[in-house]
Motif scaffolding. Structure first.
Motif, short mmCIF file in Angstrom:
data_model
loop_
_atom_site.label_atom_id
_atom_site.label_comp_id
_atom_site.label_asym_id
_atom_site.label_seq_id
_atom_site.Cartn_x
_atom_site.Cartn_y
_atom_site.Cartn_z
N UNK A 16 -0.61 11.67 -6.81
CA UNK A 16 -1.88 10.94 -6.78
C UNK A 16 -1.65 9.45 -6.55
N UNK A 17 -0.60 8.92 -7.18
CA UNK A 17 -0.28 7.50 -6.97
C UNK A 17 0.07 7.24 -5.51
N UNK A 18 0.81 8.16 -4.90
CA UNK A 18 1.17 8.01 -3.49
C UNK A 18 -0.07 8.05 -2.61
N UNK A 19 -1.04 8.91 -2.97
CA UNK A 19 -2.28 8.99 -2.20
C UNK A 19 -3.07 7.69 -2.30
N UNK A 20 -3.08 7.07 -3.48
CA UNK A 20 -3.80 5.81 -3.66
C UNK A 20 -3.17 4.72 -2.78
N UNK A 21 -1.83 4.64 -2.80
CA UNK A 21 -1.15 3.65 -1.96
C UNK A 21 -1.42 3.92 -0.49
N UNK A 22 -1.39 5.19 -0.10
CA UNK A 22 -1.63 5.55 1.30
C UNK A 22 -3.04 5.17 1.71
N UNK A 23 -4.01 5.39 0.82
CA UNK A 23 -5.39 5.03 1.13
C UNK A 23 -5.53 3.51 1.24
N UNK A 24 -4.86 2.77 0.37
CA UNK A 24 -4.90 1.31 0.45
C UNK A 24 -4.33 0.83 1.78
N UNK A 25 -3.27 1.48 2.24
CA UNK A 25 -2.69 1.12 3.54
C UNK A 25 -3.69 1.38 4.66
N UNK A 26 -4.42 2.51 4.55
CA UNK A 26 -5.42 2.81 5.56
C UNK A 26 -6.52 1.77 5.59
N UNK A 27 -6.97 1.31 4.42
CA UNK A 27 -8.00 0.27 4.35
C UNK A 27 -7.48 -1.04 4.94
N UNK A 28 -6.22 -1.35 4.70
CA UNK A 28 -5.65 -2.59 5.22
C UNK A 28 -5.40 -2.51 6.72
#
Length: 329
Positions: free
Chosen positions: A5-17
């Motif tokens: 789940x933590x990896x998914x959050x980081x991945x989503x943040x990268x997508x937003x950036x």
């Protein structure tokens, strides 16, 4: 929160950036391959961890983005990601695509230059070991040509919506001056410009290595409003575009397992038969390229339709037989 789940959050943040306009909830769900409710929870976690997230109104929905990017720590690539970038560049260079390879190699240098020295030092041994352990098999076929200057001129014309002029030469035909509205480029066993003829409006393909004196002209020459390059490319089994036909192939039981795992065409369907064989169906043009491919299946494949594919296969077999006879005489 669990590690995945933590990896998914980081991945989503990268997508937003990485998105200038931001992501909607549906786009977040698609990126993470989860349902909308899970995407909402992931978005809320990003909002909690990254207070710089902006909410952007885009009626009838909303978008979220992170302006200014993420820190080097959050953006550090993995050894596997760097390996794939290195392999992609090496594969292009090995195929004779020096210009495209140089672009990827330049990106690799920029990524490494942006990394912290401690991260780069930790990554280097693993990356070196993986590069030695993996390679790309060289396949027989034409060496595609993509001259950097030609690519730059085509891309500039596409972005500006300007006409493109060039001299086109084909074996056995007189060189002709052409003026087209460029639609895009298809890379493959050979590289092709896809363009609309400015007089007839017909979509045509032109091999890049047969184009000379390539230059963007003045004025406006945009592709047809409803043109879709991906859809156009998927019509053909290979590159050549002609009449689209219903293709039906029967693969013998001994080749059925391989046929089920084979990507024949984007429109394919595969039906199992009582005798263990499979029937492959798809709609495509490019019967000559398909016939060339079917040689590799030997006696395992039977062409049931169309009749034109049978005729092309018979013609190719006859030509191969004549060549063998000449070699034996």
């Amino acid at each position: 929160m669990r590690h995945d789940k933590a990896a998914m959050v980081i991945d989503l943040a990268r997508g937003m950036a990485a998105s200038a306009e931001g992501l909607t909830l549906n786009e977040m769900a698609g990126q993470l391959r989860v349902g909308r409710r899970t995407a909402e929870r992931m978005r809320d976690a990003v909002l909690m961890l990254f207070p710089q997230v902006e909410e952007v109104s885009d009626p009838p929905t909303k978008r979220w983005r992170i302006r200014g990017g993420l820190s080097a720590f959050e953006q550090a690539p993995t050894a596997t990601e760097m390996l794939e970038l290195t392999k992609a560049a090496a594969g292009l260079r090995g195929a004779g695509e020096a210009g495209r390879a140089a672009a990827l190699e330049g990106l690799e240098r920029k990524v490494k230059a942006a990394m912290r020295s401690t991260t780069l030092n930790r990554l280097a041994p693993d990356l070196e070991a993986l590069v030695r352990a993996e390679t790309i098999a060289v396949q027989a076929g034409p060496r595609p040509s993509a001259d950097e200057a030609v690519l730059a001129e085509i891309r500039g014309a596409v972005l500006a919506g300007r006409p493109l002029g060039f001299i086109y030469s084909r074996p056995g035909a007189e060189a002709r001056s052409r003026s087209v509205a460029p639609c895009g480029i298809m890379f493959g066993r050979a590289n092709y410009l896809v363009a609309a003829d400015r007089e007839s409006g017909r979509i045509q393909t032109f091999r890049l290595d047969r184009m000379t004196s390539v230059e963007a002209g003045d004025g406006v020459a945009a592709p047809p409003a409803d043109f879709d390059l991906a859809a156009f490319a998927s019509q053909s089994f290979g590159i050549y575009q002609d009449e689209i036909e219903e293709v039906v192939l029967r693969i013998a039981p001994e080749g059925a397992a391989e046929a089920r795992g084979w990507r024949w065409h984007p429109t394919q369907t595969i039906e199992g038969q009582a005798d263990g064989s499979v029937v492959v169906r798809f709609r495509a043009s490019g019967m000559r390229e398909l016939a060339w491919h079917l040689f590799s299946w030997g006696e395992q494949v039977t062409i049931e339709a169309p009749q034109r594919l049978k005729a092309v296969m018979a013609s190719e077999l006859a030509a191969a037989g004549r060549a063998l006879e000449r070699a034996q005489s």
